[in-house]
Design an enzyme around this catalytic site. Structure first.
Site, PDB file in Angstrom:
ATOM      1  N   HIS A  14       0.840  -1.193   0.000  1.00 30.63           N
ATOM      2  CA  HIS A  14       0.000   0.000   0.000  1.00 30.63           C
ATOM      3  C   HIS A  14       0.878   1.247   0.000  1.00 30.63           C
ATOM      4  CE1 HIS A  14      -0.345   0.725   4.677  1.00 30.63           C
ATOM      5  NE2 HIS A  14       0.891   0.612   4.290  1.00 30.63           N
ATOM      6  N   CYS A  33       5.622   6.381   4.804  1.00 31.73           N
ATOM      7  CA  CYS A  33       4.485   5.554   4.354  1.00 31.73           C
ATOM      8  C   CYS A  33       3.789   6.131   3.130  1.00 31.73           C
ATOM      9  CB  CYS A  33       3.481   5.365   5.485  1.00 31.73           C
ATOM     10  SG  CYS A  33       4.145   4.374   6.809  1.00 31.73           S
ATOM     11  N   HIS A  37       5.057   0.520  -0.375  1.00 31.26           N
ATOM     12  CA  HIS A  37       5.755  -0.462   0.470  1.00 31.26           C
ATOM     13  C   HIS A  37       4.765  -1.555   0.866  1.00 31.26           C
ATOM     14  CE1 HIS A  37       3.777   2.216   3.353  1.00 31.26           C
ATOM     15  NE2 HIS A  37       3.799   1.198   4.202  1.00 31.26           N
ATOM     16  N   HIS A  39       3.530  -4.906   3.775  1.00 33.79           N
ATOM     17  CA  HIS A  39       3.530  -5.430   5.145  1.00 33.79           C
ATOM     18  C   HIS A  39       3.135  -6.900   5.131  1.00 33.79           C
ATOM     19  CE1 HIS A  39       3.786  -1.474   7.059  1.00 33.79           C
ATOM     20  NE2 HIS A  39       2.878  -1.050   6.196  1.00 33.79           N
ATOM     21  N   ASP A  77      -4.663 -10.765   0.141  1.00 34.21           N
ATOM     22  CA  ASP A  77      -3.309 -11.327   0.057  1.00 34.21           C
ATOM     23  C   ASP A  77      -2.678 -11.051  -1.310  1.00 34.21           C
ATOM     24  OD1 ASP A  77      -1.134 -12.715   1.150  1.00 34.21           O
ATOM     25  OD2 ASP A  77      -1.784 -14.602   0.230  1.00 34.21           O
ATOM     26  N   HIS A  78      -1.472 -10.514  -1.276  1.00 35.07           N
ATOM     27  CA  HIS A  78      -0.717 -10.160  -2.479  1.00 35.07           C
ATOM     28  C   HIS A  78      -1.454  -9.150  -3.360  1.00 35.07           C
ATOM     29  CE1 HIS A  78       1.666 -13.463  -1.020  1.00 35.07           C
ATOM     30  NE2 HIS A  78       2.617 -13.120  -1.865  1.00 35.07           N
ATOM     31  N   GLU A 121      -0.065  -4.627  11.838  1.00 37.25           N
ATOM     32  CA  GLU A 121       0.587  -4.194  10.602  1.00 37.25           C
ATOM     33  C   GLU A 121       2.088  -4.471  10.672  1.00 37.25           C
ATOM     34  OE1 GLU A 121      -0.400  -0.486   7.925  1.00 37.25           O
ATOM     35  OE2 GLU A 121       1.070   0.070   9.423  1.00 37.25           O
TER      36      GLU A 121
HETATM   37 NI    NI Z   1       2.401   0.808   5.634  1.00 41.01          NI
END
Ligand code: NI
Length: 133
Positions: A14, A33, A37, A39, A77-78, A121
């Site tokens: 995100h 952020c 990037h 998580h 996911d992904h 996160e």
């Molecule tokens: Ni983040």
């Protein structure tokens, strides 16, 4: 009353960015952020209910796991969280994500009531929602 928790994981990318802000304001509010990037998220779903006298479970945790995977993990996911339907028009903060997960799950748990959704996160940051407005 008993409380059961199932933990599931997903990985997603995100960027915290608001189009109506200038680049400077985005960087000021969201810092690093504001860059793309990812998580490795952990979501903990807690349900509450009474013991079913036949099964002696509140809910079969395999059933709960399947519900979370089918309704949440498969959508996240992904994925790039800025583009997904669940968060349409929202900035993909953990706060908005946990609310979206709650809304997806709240009517889908058989024989038990959704009590909380906790989203980790990072190792150090998590947010929890219990349905209160
Ligand atoms: Ni983040």
């Amino acid at each position: 009353m008993l409380y059961l928790t199932r933990r599931e994981k997903f990985s997603a990318a995100h960027r915290l960015w608001k189009d109506s802000f200038s680049q400077e304001k985005n960087e000021d509010i969201y810092c690093e952020c504001s860059n793309f990037h990812g998580h490795n998220y952990v979501v903990e779903v807690t349900v509450k209910g009474k013991i079913n006298p036949e099964s002696n479970f509140v809910i079969n945790l395999k059933t709960l796991s399947r519900i979370i995977r089918e309704n949440i993990i498969s959508n996240l996911d992904h994925k790039f969280l800025n583009d997904i339907e669940m968060l349409k028009g929202k900035i993909p903060t953990s706060e908005n994500l946990v609310l979206a997960i709650w809304d997806e799950l709240k009517d889908k748990i058989p024989d038990a009531e959704l009590f909380s959704v906790k989203l980790h996160e990072t190792e150090n940051n998590c947010v929890e929602y219990k349905g209160e407005k």
